[in-house]
Enzyme design. Structure first.
Site, PDB file in Angstrom:
ATOM      1  N   SER A 208       0.859  -1.201   0.000  1.00 58.84           N
ATOM      2  CA  SER A 208       0.000   0.000   0.000  1.00 58.84           C
ATOM      3  C   SER A 208       0.885   1.237   0.000  1.00 58.84           C
ATOM      4  CB  SER A 208      -0.934  -0.022   1.208  1.00 58.84           C
ATOM      5  OG  SER A 208      -1.908   0.991   1.071  1.00 58.84           O
ATOM      6  N   ASN A 209       0.358   2.370   0.400  1.00 60.77           N
ATOM      7  CA  ASN A 209       1.153   3.596   0.418  1.00 60.77           C
ATOM      8  C   ASN A 209       0.724   4.471   1.589  1.00 60.77           C
ATOM      9  OD1 ASN A 209      -1.057   5.390  -0.537  1.00 60.77           O
ATOM     10  ND2 ASN A 209      -0.947   3.978  -2.263  1.00 60.77           N
TER      11      ASN A 209
END
Ligand code: PMT
Length: 393
Positions: A208-209
């Site tokens: 993810s980020n």
């Protein structure tokens, strides 16, 4: 913005009532004329003298407490009001406002006034989550009452939950927004994306980020406040309390693609501030992979959502999250993704980009670039909408 406005501040019986003294003071500092109405229960928590001292107006505490020239206080106050703020709003006062039970002057004033109403709930977390309170809040929303918060935090009971009254400074900026509100997005249907997507590796791990969704939420709120009908398609959000918009929660870039593709023909505008993963795991593992078995992961490209939408039917606004060559890369995204506007942000700048409350951006469009200073994401959202408006016929 609020100078000379008649603001009725209604204080009900909650521990958070002390915060309303600060709010009254902030409003007076901005030269608003503040009229305070208190319930009997509020008087158990804070004194009338604090409010009358700050506002230089007598405080109304009951129907038979005639202090205005007309002698019918709540009607007199209701007719003059530019805004009615109920802060803190208890479960009891929310129920009474929703049902129009005017047994005390706060509800009487609201019923007799055409002024907008803003309420800031404050109560125990389980009370707030109760079906009754949630139903009453929905009734208020349908009556176009603006609801601020509550925020998550430590409550008087000691638990960490949603129930804390919105902080006075935030309420002040929401009050300012109400007076500055333009309705230039009336009849516009907009999709906003926010937050980061998640690409699962196995049942435990994912890619993810750092996106918190704050930028997208600020845009959705600004659109809502300017009259648009908003659908917010979002991944992980640091604060999920936004109201007055349709919310669709997704996990992966593929989920986001599907939700957007299903709607895109019925919308006028899409603003994509979500940080969408460009790659996913080629063959997601159904069982947790043993660490000794992870030597490499095979990735495959996710669809480019913005690029795949036909820009002749919908106005497309994208973002560019860059660490170098900001404008050059943003210009490329403007043309390859066929957008009207790219909001370019250098995510390496301190206090800007991922997770922060502020952002520094350059608006990149076909006629040039507009460099904006570091500002609150809520302010930037309005700047983006001011520019986007010029592309909407
Ligand atoms: O959420 P916050 O913590 O508030 O942080 C805000 C932000 C930094 C996430 C936001 O300001 C921002 O820059 N959002 C875009 C992040 C991003 O994915 O940028 P990008 O340069 O990789 O993508 C360009 C544009 O294409 C974006 O509008 C993106 O949503 C879109 N995109 C990206 C990949 C993909 N597969 N499909 C897309 O449509």
């Amino acid at each position: 913005m609020i100078e000379n406005k008649n603001i009725v501040l209604c204080v009900t019986g909650s521990i958070a009532a002390y915060k309303s003294i600060y709010l009254a003071s902030s409003l007076v500092k901005e030269n608003a004329n503040v009229q305070v109405i208190m319930t009997e229960a509020a008087l158990e928590f804070v004194g009338e003298a604090s409010f009358s001292g700050i506002t230089h107006n007598p405080v109304i505490t009951g129907y038979y407490d005639r202090k205005s020239k007309l002698g019918i206080d709540h009607i007199d106050i209701a007719k003059k009001a530019d805004l009615i703020v109920v802060a803190p709003a208890t479960a009891n006062s929310i129920a009474k406002i929703a049902l129009g039970i005017s047994s005390e002057p706060i509800v009487g004033t609201i019923l007799a006034s055409k002024a907008p109403v803003l309420i800031a709930p404050a109560m125990d977390g389980d009370m707030y989550n109760s079906t009754q309170v949630q139903n009453n809040l929905k009734v208020l929303e349908n009556l176009s009452v603006k609801i601020s918060g509550p925020e998550k935090g430590r409550l008087a009971s000691g638990i960490e939950e949603f129930g804390r009254m919105t902080e006075p400074d935030k309420l002040l900026s929401e009050i300012e927004k109400i007076f500055s509100k333009k309705k230039d997005y009336n009849n516009i249907k907009a999709i906003v994306t926010a937050g980061g997507t998640i690409e699962e590796i196995d049942p435990v791990r994912f890619i993810s980020n750092k996106s918190s969704g704050k930028m997208g939420i600020a845009i959705a709120e600004a659109l809502r406040d300017r009259g648009a009908k908003v659908t917010l398609i979002h991944g992980n959000l640091s604060d999920n309390s936004i109201i007055g918009v349709e919310k669709i929660s997704i996990k992966s870039a593929e989920d986001m693609t599907n939700e957007i593709q299903n709607r895109v023909n019925y919308f006028d505008l899409i603003i994509m501030s979500a940080a969408v993963a460009d790659y996913k795991i080629k063959n997601k593992f159904n069982q947790k992979i043993k660490k000794e078995d992870i030597s490499h992961l095979e990735l495959e490209r996710n669809p480019d959502i913005l690029k795949s939408i036909d820009g002749s039917k919908i106005i497309k606004v994208g973002f560019a999250a860059e660490t170098e060559n900001l404008i050059e890369n943003a210009k490329k995204k403007l043309s390859t993704k066929d957008c009207k506007l790219i909001v370019a942000n250098d995510i390496t700048l301190p206090g800007s980009g991922f997770g922060s409350d502020e952002n520094k951006a350059t608006l990149v469009h076909n006629k040039g670039c507009e460099d904006l200073p570091l500002m609150k994401k809520s302010e930037l959202a309005h700047k983006i909408l001011d520019k986007t408006k010029s592309f909407i016929k």
